[in-house]
Design a protein around this motif. Structure first.
Motif, PDB file in Angstrom:
ATOM      1  N   TRP B  22       1.560  15.038   1.853  1.00 12.21           N
ATOM      2  CA  TRP B  22       1.212  14.187   0.717  1.00 12.21           C
ATOM      3  C   TRP B  22       1.026  12.707   0.986  1.00 12.21           C
ATOM      4  CZ3 TRP B  22      -0.358  17.042  -3.048  1.00 12.21           C
ATOM      5  CH2 TRP B  22       0.220  18.286  -3.298  1.00 12.21           C
ATOM      6  N   LYS B  23       1.638  12.168   2.026  1.00 10.90           N
ATOM      7  CA  LYS B  23       1.754  10.709   2.114  1.00 10.90           C
ATOM      8  C   LYS B  23       0.434   9.968   2.256  1.00 10.90           C
ATOM      9  CE  LYS B  23       6.535  10.569   3.595  1.00 10.90           C
ATOM     10  NZ  LYS B  23       7.472  10.290   4.712  1.00 10.90           N
ATOM     11  N   PHE B  24      -0.471  10.488   3.057  1.00 10.83           N
ATOM     12  CA  PHE B  24      -1.783   9.858   3.153  1.00 10.83           C
ATOM     13  C   PHE B  24      -2.411   9.747   1.767  1.00 10.83           C
ATOM     14  CE2 PHE B  24      -3.293   9.167   7.492  1.00 10.83           C
ATOM     15  CZ  PHE B  24      -2.320   9.782   8.240  1.00 10.83           C
ATOM     16  N   LEU B  25      -2.343  10.845   1.043  1.00 14.26           N
ATOM     17  CA  LEU B  25      -2.971  10.902  -0.271  1.00 14.26           C
ATOM     18  C   LEU B  25      -2.316   9.924  -1.239  1.00 14.26           C
ATOM     19  CD1 LEU B  25      -5.370  12.611  -0.990  1.00 14.26           C
ATOM     20  CD2 LEU B  25      -3.838  14.375  -1.852  1.00 14.26           C
ATOM     21  N   ILE B  26      -1.000   9.842  -1.193  1.00 12.84           N
ATOM     22  CA  ILE B  26      -0.282   8.940  -2.094  1.00 12.84           C
ATOM     23  C   ILE B  26      -0.659   7.487  -1.820  1.00 12.84           C
ATOM     24  CG2 ILE B  26       2.009   8.036  -2.654  1.00 12.84           C
ATOM     25  CD1 ILE B  26       3.067  10.924  -2.204  1.00 12.84           C
ATOM     26  N   ILE B  27      -0.678   7.122  -0.550  1.00 17.56           N
ATOM     27  CA  ILE B  27      -1.073   5.758  -0.191  1.00 17.56           C
ATOM     28  C   ILE B  27      -2.487   5.478  -0.684  1.00 17.56           C
ATOM     29  CG2 ILE B  27      -1.679   4.265   1.761  1.00 17.56           C
ATOM     30  CD1 ILE B  27       0.660   5.480   3.278  1.00 17.56           C
ATOM     31  N   TRP B  28      -3.340   6.450  -0.519  1.00 14.15           N
ATOM     32  CA  TRP B  28      -4.731   6.294  -0.932  1.00 14.15           C
ATOM     33  C   TRP B  28      -4.843   6.100  -2.447  1.00 14.15           C
ATOM     34  CZ3 TRP B  28      -8.791   4.608   1.160  1.00 14.15           C
ATOM     35  CH2 TRP B  28     -10.078   4.930   0.717  1.00 14.15           C
ATOM     36  N   ARG B  29      -4.067   6.868  -3.189  1.00 11.01           N
ATOM     37  CA  ARG B  29      -4.104   6.745  -4.647  1.00 11.01           C
ATOM     38  C   ARG B  29      -3.573   5.399  -5.113  1.00 11.01           C
ATOM     39  NH1 ARG B  29      -7.722  10.376  -4.822  1.00 11.01           N
ATOM     40  NH2 ARG B  29      -7.089  12.534  -5.170  1.00 11.01           N
ATOM     41  N   ILE B  30      -2.509   4.936  -4.488  1.00 14.48           N
ATOM     42  CA  ILE B  30      -1.967   3.634  -4.886  1.00 14.48           C
ATOM     43  C   ILE B  30      -2.973   2.534  -4.566  1.00 14.48           C
ATOM     44  CG2 ILE B  30      -0.119   1.952  -4.518  1.00 14.48           C
ATOM     45  CD1 ILE B  30       1.765   4.253  -3.924  1.00 14.48           C
ATOM     46  N   HIS B  31      -3.627   2.669  -3.440  1.00 15.46           N
ATOM     47  CA  HIS B  31      -4.661   1.705  -3.080  1.00 15.46           C
ATOM     48  C   HIS B  31      -5.766   1.660  -4.135  1.00 15.46           C
ATOM     49  CE1 HIS B  31      -8.030  -0.202  -1.075  1.00 15.46           C
ATOM     50  NE2 HIS B  31      -8.703   0.928  -1.102  1.00 15.46           N
ATOM     51  N   GLN B  32      -6.133   2.839  -4.635  1.00 15.79           N
ATOM     52  CA  GLN B  32      -7.207   2.902  -5.632  1.00 15.79           C
ATOM     53  C   GLN B  32      -6.764   2.381  -6.989  1.00 15.79           C
ATOM     54  OE1 GLN B  32      -7.933   7.182  -5.077  1.00 15.79           O
ATOM     55  NE2 GLN B  32     -10.008   6.659  -4.432  1.00 15.79           N
ATOM     56  N   ASN B  33      -5.474   2.271  -7.164  1.00 17.78           N
ATOM     57  CA  ASN B  33      -4.969   1.859  -8.475  1.00 17.78           C
ATOM     58  C   ASN B  33      -3.636   1.140  -8.322  1.00 17.78           C
ATOM     59  OD1 ASN B  33      -4.339   1.592 -11.150  1.00 17.78           O
ATOM     60  ND2 ASN B  33      -4.638   3.758 -11.675  1.00 17.78           N
ATOM     61  N   GLU B  34      -3.695  -0.070  -7.800  1.00 12.78           N
ATOM     62  CA  GLU B  34      -2.473  -0.844  -7.553  1.00 12.78           C
ATOM     63  C   GLU B  34      -1.707  -1.060  -8.857  1.00 12.78           C
ATOM     64  OE1 GLU B  34      -1.023  -2.495  -4.906  1.00 12.78           O
ATOM     65  OE2 GLU B  34      -2.419  -1.949  -3.307  1.00 12.78           O
ATOM     66  N   GLU B  79       6.248   0.254 -11.484  1.00 16.25           N
ATOM     67  CA  GLU B  79       4.906   0.198 -10.913  1.00 16.25           C
ATOM     68  C   GLU B  79       4.967   0.246  -9.394  1.00 16.25           C
ATOM     69  OE1 GLU B  79       2.949  -2.506 -14.510  1.00 16.25           O
ATOM     70  OE2 GLU B  79       3.047  -3.302 -12.481  1.00 16.25           O
ATOM     71  N   TYR B  80       3.974   0.884  -8.804  1.00 18.33           N
ATOM     72  CA  TYR B  80       3.931   1.013  -7.349  1.00 18.33           C
ATOM     73  C   TYR B  80       2.742   0.257  -6.766  1.00 18.33           C
ATOM     74  CZ  TYR B  80       7.637   4.402  -7.748  1.00 18.33           C
ATOM     75  OH  TYR B  80       8.853   4.992  -8.001  1.00 18.33           O
ATOM     76  N   TYR B  81       3.037  -0.471  -5.710  1.00 18.45           N
ATOM     77  CA  TYR B  81       2.033  -1.255  -5.011  1.00 18.45           C
ATOM     78  C   TYR B  81       2.109  -0.955  -3.515  1.00 18.45           C
ATOM     79  CZ  TYR B  81       1.987  -4.031  -9.299  1.00 18.45           C
ATOM     80  OH  TYR B  81       1.881  -4.426 -10.597  1.00 18.45           O
ATOM     81  N   LEU B  82       1.061  -1.284  -2.802  1.00 16.72           N
ATOM     82  CA  LEU B  82       1.143  -1.251  -1.352  1.00 16.72           C
ATOM     83  C   LEU B  82       1.735  -2.566  -0.867  1.00 16.72           C
ATOM     84  CD1 LEU B  82      -2.254   0.381  -0.320  1.00 16.72           C
ATOM     85  CD2 LEU B  82      -0.026   1.463  -0.649  1.00 16.72           C
ATOM     86  N   THR B  83       2.562  -2.485   0.145  1.00 19.61           N
ATOM     87  CA  THR B  83       3.040  -3.699   0.805  1.00 19.61           C
ATOM     88  C   THR B  83       1.941  -4.237   1.703  1.00 19.61           C
ATOM     89  OG1 THR B  83       3.841  -2.454   2.696  1.00 19.61           O
ATOM     90  CG2 THR B  83       5.388  -2.792   0.867  1.00 19.61           C
ATOM     91  N   LYS B  84       2.220  -5.367   2.323  1.00 19.54           N
ATOM     92  CA  LYS B  84       1.265  -5.916   3.288  1.00 19.54           C
ATOM     93  C   LYS B  84       0.996  -4.894   4.398  1.00 19.54           C
ATOM     94  CE  LYS B  84       0.539  -9.910   6.312  1.00 19.54           C
ATOM     95  NZ  LYS B  84       1.155 -11.130   6.913  1.00 19.54           N
ATOM     96  N   GLN B  85       2.067  -4.266   4.870  1.00 25.19           N
ATOM     97  CA  GLN B  85       1.891  -3.250   5.911  1.00 25.19           C
ATOM     98  C   GLN B  85       1.063  -2.079   5.408  1.00 25.19           C
ATOM     99  OE1 GLN B  85       4.942  -1.774   8.816  1.00 25.19           O
ATOM    100  NE2 GLN B  85       4.985   0.011   7.496  1.00 25.19           N
ATOM    101  N   GLY B  86       1.348  -1.651   4.175  1.00 27.35           N
ATOM    102  CA  GLY B  86       0.578  -0.560   3.590  1.00 27.35           C
ATOM    103  C   GLY B  86      -0.901  -0.915   3.516  1.00 27.35           C
ATOM    104  N   LYS B  87      -1.160  -2.139   3.054  1.00 30.89           N
ATOM    105  CA  LYS B  87      -2.558  -2.572   2.926  1.00 30.89           C
ATOM    106  C   LYS B  87      -3.238  -2.639   4.279  1.00 30.89           C
ATOM    107  CE  LYS B  87      -2.095  -5.127  -1.392  1.00 30.89           C
ATOM    108  NZ  LYS B  87      -1.643  -6.409  -1.967  1.00 30.89           N
ATOM    109  N   SER B  88      -2.480  -3.009   5.298  1.00 33.73           N
ATOM    110  CA  SER B  88      -3.087  -3.141   6.623  1.00 33.73           C
ATOM    111  C   SER B  88      -3.528  -1.780   7.162  1.00 33.73           C
ATOM    112  CB  SER B  88      -2.108  -3.800   7.598  1.00 33.73           C
ATOM    113  OG  SER B  88      -1.119  -2.862   8.008  1.00 33.73           O
ATOM    114  N   PHE B  89      -3.001  -0.728   6.573  1.00 36.86           N
ATOM    115  CA  PHE B  89      -3.390   0.613   7.016  1.00 36.86           C
ATOM    116  C   PHE B  89      -4.620   1.133   6.258  1.00 36.86           C
ATOM    117  CE2 PHE B  89      -2.777   5.282   7.329  1.00 36.86           C
ATOM    118  CZ  PHE B  89      -2.770   5.379   8.707  1.00 36.86           C
ATOM    119  N   ILE B  90      -4.982   0.427   5.196  1.00 34.17           N
ATOM    120  CA  ILE B  90      -6.046   0.932   4.324  1.00 34.17           C
ATOM    121  C   ILE B  90      -7.408   0.985   4.993  1.00 34.17           C
ATOM    122  CG2 ILE B  90      -7.429   0.309   2.291  1.00 34.17           C
ATOM    123  CD1 ILE B  90      -4.939   1.893   1.689  1.00 34.17           C
TER     124      ILE B  90
END
Lengths: 104, 104
Positions: B22-34, B79-90
DNA sequence: CCGTATCCTCCTTGATACTG
DNA sequence: CAGTATCAAGGAGGATACGG
């Protein structure tokens, strides 16, 4: 609001074919050593069993990521390569590998 | 959740933290909807259960990919957001998503 | 050397119910 | 709304032995 569609996306498609514990790593190892043979690949892939390696290779071959070159010799000699599709995925894996080295 | 040896290469390191279903998908969804909220995220993530979503979010938060913003209100609002590290993986995930759409 | 054939374990995931 | 608490199931992955 930024509603996200539930239909499958590219990420889902990739995960459905490359998900699991080993496939990313196997592709990466073959990339690092094109023409690698079964036993060498097993040694290079942290503790994978021959059963799992064979299963993954079969699926990766069927899914068009890996090319299996069998020399039909005795004793057997089989080499593994990336297909064009497999190679086209490598630039993503390179980015991922660099990112992993630098950020984790 | 997923134990690929963390020692050898960047790919292994990434897989050890982001492996699993699931994790790739979850990160992707949060990215699409911060700023997405729990229930919306569950609806957007093809059939994930609340148990698994919560577990993954907890791990992703601990591993520094996701930021959890709790408003401490009643009823709860998180609410869930990506961190700087999370964003750097986008950018890697964008490449992966494009690749999946075009090649699979 | 490169697998296959079995059998089995354990871990991920799911189902269901409940709570502040 | 955003989780927790349990328990169960299924399947990915592992161990072992064998074969062309």
């Amino acid at each position: 609001m930024n509603q996200v569609s539930q239909t499958s996306c590219g990420i889902s498609k990739v995960m459905s074919q490359l998900g699991g514990k080993w496939k990313f790593l196997i592709i990466w190892r073959i990339h690092q050593n094109e023409g690698i043979r079964f036993n060498q690949l097993q040694r290079d892939t942290n503790g994978i069993t021959n059963v799992m390696l064979n299963r993954c290779l079969k699926e990766l071959t069927q899914d068009g990521f890996v090319l299996r070159k069998d020399f039909h010799s005795v004793p057997p000699h089989v080499e593994y390569y990336l297909t064009k599709q497999g190679k086209s995925f490598i630039k993503i894996m390179e980015a991922m590998n660099d990112w992993g080295e630098n950020n984790l």
